[in-house]
Enzyme design. Sequence first.
Site: not given
Ligand code: IMP
Length: 423
Positions: A13, A15-16, A38, A40-42, A143, A224, A301, A305, A412
């Site tokens: 998160d 800000g990529k 997982n 979410g690039h805003t 595998r 991430q 989600t 944060r 930024s």
């Molecule tokens: P998972 O990759 O969804 O299994 O999550 C594993 C951990 O990484 C959790 O603590 C998530 O909140 C965190 N996480 C996964 N993807 C992101 C992301 O894009 N931004 C921030 N935290 C993330």
Amino acid sequence: MTVDLLLGLQWGDEGKGKIVDVLTSKYDIIARFQGGPNAGHTLEFDGIKHVLRTIPSGIFHKNAINIIGNGVVMDPVVFQKELEGLEKFNMDVKSKLLISRKAHLILPTHRLLDAASEASKGKAKIGSTLKGIGPTYMDKTGRNGIRIGDIELADFKERYRSLADKHQAMIAFYDVDLQYDLKEMEDEFFASIEVLKSLTFIDSEEYLNQAIKSGKSILCEGAQGSLLDIDFGTYPFVTSSNTTAAGACTGLGIAPNKVKDVFGIFKAYTTRVGSGPFPTELFDEDGQTMAKVGNEFGSVTGRARRCGWLDLVALKYAVQVNGVTALYMMKGDVLSGFKKLNVCTAYKYKGKEISHFPYNIEPENVEPIYTEMKGWQADLTTMTSYEELPQELKTYIEFIEKEVEVPIKVVSVGPDRKQTILK
Ligand code: IMP
């Protein structure tokens, strides 16, 4: 020809998405190398806010080709929704988006397994986004996985059934109360597979290496953050892929000697979503202010944060592991109004002062040691040049540069493309 990497240096998160979007006009190809929905690039521009999950952040630029690399895990159901969300922009997504045949598929039962595994962990849960990321990478390394290229095979449905049946037995093993209608989930999955089939699948490592040979420029986009890396992150509270620079090589098939610059993105403070240790976390009004002003809620989600001071021990570690050549500091504007700022410059680890990121940063072992700095009051969001920035912020920036020994190239000061100051 140039291959550069862009990745997050904290717990995600950072800000990529915004920075990839800002940089895209300089590159022919934008390639995602790991993670999945997982992320979410805003992106924000022209008063529009958009969140991308699997699709690379170069999709809004006219000429860039966007590649979903072999290191990515794709959920066709989420991907279909992402495509539908882009329809309102009237662009030809399909001609600009190519998908690696070697990327792995997230099945509905991977999502269920994620939920069952987390539920069984009780208080020790990772705080996963529950998108099926961990179980899909487990099947990849075990595998057993199903890849995008397998969709084109005659026995795709049998492969699917055999893996999904195995997953159901595993779900039963967890013995947790999970309510689901698999038939409904599978109908949705196979309908979205048909949509996915209308996209172009490629041997992406071949495509990318030919592009390099013909002089094209490539930006590799990470998801991430480095502290969530499966090897170097705060294990086990991490994601299941290599989010660091090495992940770009394995996740795209690009050799390390082809990579030139590594752009490291970090926030002027720190955030974390989900469980796991966070030495500089704030539980007071300062943390609440950061969360409120920075709108620190997960784009995937919606979870709040956790917020805290900038941790230079962790930042230096991430800079080192990734070989960062230039830093991009995000959300400097969120810190306006603080009288004083703390920056963590060392840890007290098991009673001794250390300046490196150790094996274990649980609160019982680690206490942050802070350097206090003067804050600034001015609103930065309308500033357009480095000269305009308040002196206290310039001192903050110079202090970080001196500590981590890498220049900060961009500051930024707001979510919009235009709120980006070059230094
Ligand atoms: P998972 O990759 O969804 O299994 O999550 C594993 C951990 O990484 C959790 O603590 C998530 O909140 C965190 N996480 C996964 N993807 C992101 C992301 O894009 N931004 C921030 N935290 C993330």
